[in-house]
Scaffold this active site. Structure first.
Site, mmCIF file in Angstrom:
data_model
loop_
_atom_site.group_PDB
_atom_site.id
_atom_site.type_symbol
_atom_site.label_atom_id
_atom_site.label_comp_id
_atom_site.label_asym_id
_atom_site.label_seq_id
_atom_site.Cartn_x
_atom_site.Cartn_y
_atom_site.Cartn_z
ATOM 1 N N ALA A 308 4.816 11.216 39.409
ATOM 2 C CA ALA A 308 5.106 12.443 40.151
ATOM 3 C C ALA A 308 4.180 13.614 39.859
ATOM 4 O O ALA A 308 4.070 14.522 40.681
ATOM 5 C CB ALA A 308 6.554 12.874 39.900
ATOM 6 N N GLY A 309 3.543 13.649 38.694
ATOM 7 C CA GLY A 309 2.737 14.813 38.352
ATOM 8 C C GLY A 309 1.532 14.986 39.271
ATOM 9 O O GLY A 309 0.944 13.988 39.714
ATOM 10 N N GLY A 311 3.358 17.204 41.036
ATOM 11 C CA GLY A 311 4.609 17.522 41.724
ATOM 12 C C GLY A 311 4.520 17.836 43.193
ATOM 13 O O GLY A 311 5.548 18.122 43.822
ATOM 14 N N LYS A 313 3.718 15.922 46.021
ATOM 15 C CA LYS A 313 4.442 14.976 46.869
ATOM 16 C C LYS A 313 5.910 14.908 46.477
ATOM 17 O O LYS A 313 6.787 14.698 47.321
ATOM 18 C CB LYS A 313 3.809 13.586 46.782
ATOM 19 C CG LYS A 313 2.412 13.486 47.375
ATOM 20 C CD LYS A 313 1.941 12.047 47.373
ATOM 21 C CE LYS A 313 0.468 11.926 47.751
ATOM 22 N NZ LYS A 313 -0.427 12.464 46.689
ATOM 23 N N GLU A 332 7.352 11.241 35.294
ATOM 24 C CA GLU A 332 6.021 11.657 34.854
ATOM 25 C C GLU A 332 5.917 11.403 33.356
ATOM 26 O O GLU A 332 6.756 11.862 32.582
ATOM 27 C CB GLU A 332 5.790 13.141 35.156
ATOM 28 C CG GLU A 332 4.572 13.749 34.508
ATOM 29 C CD GLU A 332 3.274 13.025 34.833
ATOM 30 O OE1 GLU A 332 2.462 12.828 33.905
ATOM 31 O OE2 GLU A 332 3.066 12.665 35.995
ATOM 32 N N ASP A 359 7.180 6.505 30.640
ATOM 33 C CA ASP A 359 6.178 5.607 31.185
ATOM 34 C C ASP A 359 6.737 4.907 32.427
ATOM 35 O O ASP A 359 7.780 4.253 32.365
ATOM 36 C CB ASP A 359 5.788 4.565 30.124
ATOM 37 C CG ASP A 359 4.535 3.789 30.481
ATOM 38 O OD1 ASP A 359 4.296 3.555 31.684
ATOM 39 O OD2 ASP A 359 3.789 3.407 29.554
ATOM 40 N N CYS A 430 -5.434 7.909 46.486
ATOM 41 C CA CYS A 430 -6.389 8.825 47.119
ATOM 42 C C CYS A 430 -7.788 8.262 46.887
ATOM 43 O O CYS A 430 -8.662 8.910 46.316
ATOM 44 C CB CYS A 430 -6.253 10.218 46.537
ATOM 45 S SG CYS A 430 -7.224 11.439 47.457
#
Length: 505
Positions: A308-309, A311, A313, A332, A359, A430
């Site tokens: 998630a980091g 944050g 998305k 995260e 993790d 990405c």
């Protein structure tokens, strides 16, 4: 000294200073005592950004807004500073090749601060509409102010040599005698050779024509447009539109701007409007709308953002989940980034989300078959966001691809283990690199017989405003044999986001 004495033709002005007789030479217009000795604020901001990138391994897009605010730049100067810093970072490889022809020692023997000042000077001389005398004078003044008087003579001499040719002339000189198309493209478009080669391979692997490589490299070098998203049910873009942003054409609740500091918008500071690339918005919405097998899922939907980091998305997914009456866990592994995730999600009702610090590879064991929708925005090389992270092309190495591969596979496998039967995992990177995209998905599919791929291109179309990302000349997301989808900067004006949707049977 008389006029007949050797050297007696020198003339002095009323103040007793010698006048410069070399009007035909490429010199700064000011006499030495009149040359700039202070740092222009916009150039100072650009220099500070380059120094933060060089010294602290910082990200330019994170440092730039803070430095602009610190020096109180207006919109025009902020735009100049941004173009100067981003341009110098983007073209660093080509500029260093030019400088190597103009400096009488290896560049790695120069003080890093001097090298950064030279890069700023080169960008002004060959890529911006800054008069040569102003570029020389201001860069030397910057050096005097922030580095010291000693290096200013070197910087002045080197930049004079640079100013003798324009960029096409320099590129022609650098590429003279080269026959390797990749090496030539690397110098012409300021990309490391391994990235040019990787992007050529990615175009072919994702069904595009290799001839698109020039357009793709040019898109990487274009000034990025700022993308905003209003969190569904929480934010609106009225303030952004009043500030000159325009409605986004690809996705609902989005806005675009080519300049300005979005941090000045109260809605951005409050977190109800966020800076986020349109490609990231599309993949998040595609997951939110993906067809799960509802007969196999029970009760309130539970969502998971596995990586998630920092944050961005997660905040969009959380607001979408809240609208649908779902709950989301944002995972995260790094504590300080977990705090950023919580801050990003703060505007969303707090009873609809939780942040876990741990993790992601353990989620499948700790929470087996527990989630209906899972986003795996896997750590990757970021080759799809080179226009937004101009320094990353020189920071990344080819070895990073193979080093990240095992982690990407372990995270995807953990997500599949944590997925309920009937649920959907979105595997996202990405990066268009084949080793980070379809190769990872294929490995996961080969190991199990309870998975099926959904049409990710159709899901992106459904999430878009047009309903057809391939309309006109845009070029559609590619449906490979594995039904994954790939967005491209030169086709969709987004980051090069890859998406695969995997449903558990």
């Amino acid at each position: 000294m008389t006029a007949n004495h050797p050297g007696g033709n020198r003339r002095r002005d009323e103040a007793g200073r010698e006048r410069n007789r070399s009007t035909g030479r490429n010199r700064t217009a000011a006499a030495p005592a009149e040359r700039t000795r202070a740092a222009d604020p916009a150039r100072l901001v650009a220099f500070e950004v380059l120094r933060a990138v060089s010294e602290k391994d910082a990200y330019a897009n994170l440092v730039m807004p803070a430095r602009i605010r610190h020096h109180h730049l207006d919109r025009r100067d902020a735009g100049f500073a941004t173009e100067l810093a981003y341009g110098a970072l983007r073209a660093q490889g080509t500029y260093d090749a030019i400088l190597a022809r103009c400096v009488d020692r290896p560049l790695d023997e120069l003080d890093p601060a001097i090298l950064d000042a030279l890069r700023i000077g080169v960008h002004q001389l060959v890529a911006m509409r800054v008069p040569a005398h102003a570029a020389l004078d201001q860069t030397v003044g910057l050096a005097r102010a922030v580095i010291g008087a000693g290096p200013s003579a070197l910087i002045n001499a080197v930049l004079r040599k640079v100013s003798a040719k324009d960029l096409p002339e320099w590129v022609a000189e650098l590429t003279e005698g080269l026959s390797d198309e990749v090496a030539i493209a690397a110098l012409e478009h300021a990309h490391p050779e391994w990235i040019v080669r990787s992007l050529r391979q990615a175009l072919v692997a994702h069904g595009r024509d290799i001839s698109e490589i020039t357009a793709l490299l040019e898109a990487d070098n274009a000034a990025p447009v700022v993308n905003l998203v209003a969190l569904p049910g929480l934010g609106n873009l009225d303030e952004a539109f009043d500030a000159g942003f325009t409605p986004g054409e690809l996705v609902i609740d989005s806005a675009l701007s080519s300049g300005g500091d979005p941090g000045r918008l109260s809605s951005v500071r409050e977190g109800t409007v966020r800076v986020q690339d349109v490609g990231s918005q599309l993949v998040a919405r595609a997951l939110a709308e993906a067809q799960i097998k509802s007969e196999l899922t029970q009760g309130e939907e539970r969502w998971l953002d596995l990586c998630a980091g920092p944050g961005g998305k997660a905040a969009l997914l959380a607001s979408l989940a809240a609208e649908k009456g779902a709950w989301i866990l944002a995972n995260e592994p790094t504590p300080h980034r977990a705090k950023l995730v919580a801050q990003a999600m703060a505007a969303v009702p707090q009873d609809t989300w939780t942040v876990r610090t741990g993790d992601g590879r353990d989620i499948g064991v700790d929470h087996p078959e527990s989630f209906d929708r899972i986003l795996v925005d896997a750590p990757c090389t970021g080759l799809g966001a080179l226009r937004r992270r101009p320094e990353s092309r020189w920071r990344r190495k080819l070895s990073d691809v193979s080093e990240l591969g095992p982690l990407q596979r372990e995270l995807l496998n953990s997500a599949i283990d944590a997925l309920k039967p009937g649920g959907v995992v979105a595997y996202v990177t990405c990066s268009p690199h084949i080793a980070e995209t379809t190769a990872v998905v294929q490995d996961a599919m080969r190991k199990r017989d309870d998975l099926e791929l959904l049409d990710a291109g159709a899901a992106l179309d459904a999430a878009s405003l047009t309903g057809n990302l391939g309309a006109g000349n845009a070029g559609s997301p590619v449906r490979t044999d594995q039904m994954s989808a790939q967005l491209w900067p030169h086709l969709h004006q987004t980051d090069a986001m890859f998406l695969a949707l995997i449903r558990k049977l």
